[in-house]
Design an enzyme around this catalytic site. Structure first.
Site, PDB file in Angstrom:
ATOM      1  N   ASP A  57     -53.543 -21.955  46.689  1.00 56.32           N
ATOM      2  CA  ASP A  57     -55.050 -21.700  46.153  1.00 56.32           C
ATOM      3  C   ASP A  57     -55.329 -22.465  45.146  1.00 56.32           C
ATOM      4  O   ASP A  57     -56.186 -23.160  45.047  1.00 56.32           O
ATOM      5  CB  ASP A  57     -55.555 -20.417  46.030  1.00 56.32           C
ATOM      6  N   ASP A  68     -50.746 -13.320  48.336  1.00 55.23           N
ATOM      7  CA  ASP A  68     -51.366 -13.537  47.169  1.00 55.23           C
ATOM      8  C   ASP A  68     -50.577 -12.738  46.087  1.00 55.23           C
ATOM      9  O   ASP A  68     -50.134 -11.512  46.426  1.00 55.23           O
ATOM     10  CB  ASP A  68     -52.799 -13.042  47.025  1.00 55.23           C
TER      11      ASP A  68
END
Length: 165
Positions: A139, A116
């Site tokens: 995401d 991330d």
């Protein structure tokens, strides 16, 4: 249906490539747990590994998340293939969802966690600043694809069959 399959495949492939390239590029440029400010107080690039799912839920269940990530890909492809009357919005949205599932699934297989890097800041109701949990393009593809799929109404069956003709 061939045109839908081509668009579905192109959206999926482009999304996976974009996701993996951005993760690799940003995480090579930002130290682990570091930050590169893009818009002060609003948006930064960070560097984190998420062993859980959304908002780092369930980091102790790495094997379960890996299995679900791997199973998601054929399930999404199967759902796409079984649609009797595809719409373009549905085709693109499912392509985005597949891209996100495949990008994060790749990370779980190769890195044991999802990479991330997007850090967004927000203001709480009490006026304090906070960081939204880090996320990535995969995401975003999943969330945007799912929201659009749910919100954009499908045309009535009669209109879809007329459009095919």
């Amino acid at each position: 249906m061939k045109k839908h399959a081509l668009v579905f495949s192109a959206v999926s492939l482009a999304g996976v490539v974009l996701d993996l390239l951005t993760k690799t590029w940003v995480l090579a440029a930002v130290p682990h747990h570091g930050e590169r400010v893009l818009i002060s107080g609003w948006l930064s690039f960070g560097h984190a590994y998420n062993e859980g799912t959304i908002w780092s839920f369930g980091p102790g269940a790495k094997v379960l998340w890996l299995i679900l990530s791997v199973l998601a890909v054929p399930l999404i492809v199967g759902f796409f293939a079984l649609r009797k009357t595809p719409t373009w919005v549905g085709t693109i949205c499912l392509g985005m969802i597949l891209a996100g599932a495949a990008g994060n699934g790749f990370d779980r297989i190769v890195y044991g966690a999802v990479r991330d890097f997007i850090m967004a800041y927000y203001t709480r109701a009490d006026g304090t600043r906070a960081i939204w949990p880090l996320f990535n393009l995969a995401d975003s593809f999943i969330v945007v694809g799912a929201i659009l799929l749910a919100l954009v109404p499908s045309p009535p069956a009669a209109a879809r069959s007329e459009a095919k003709a």
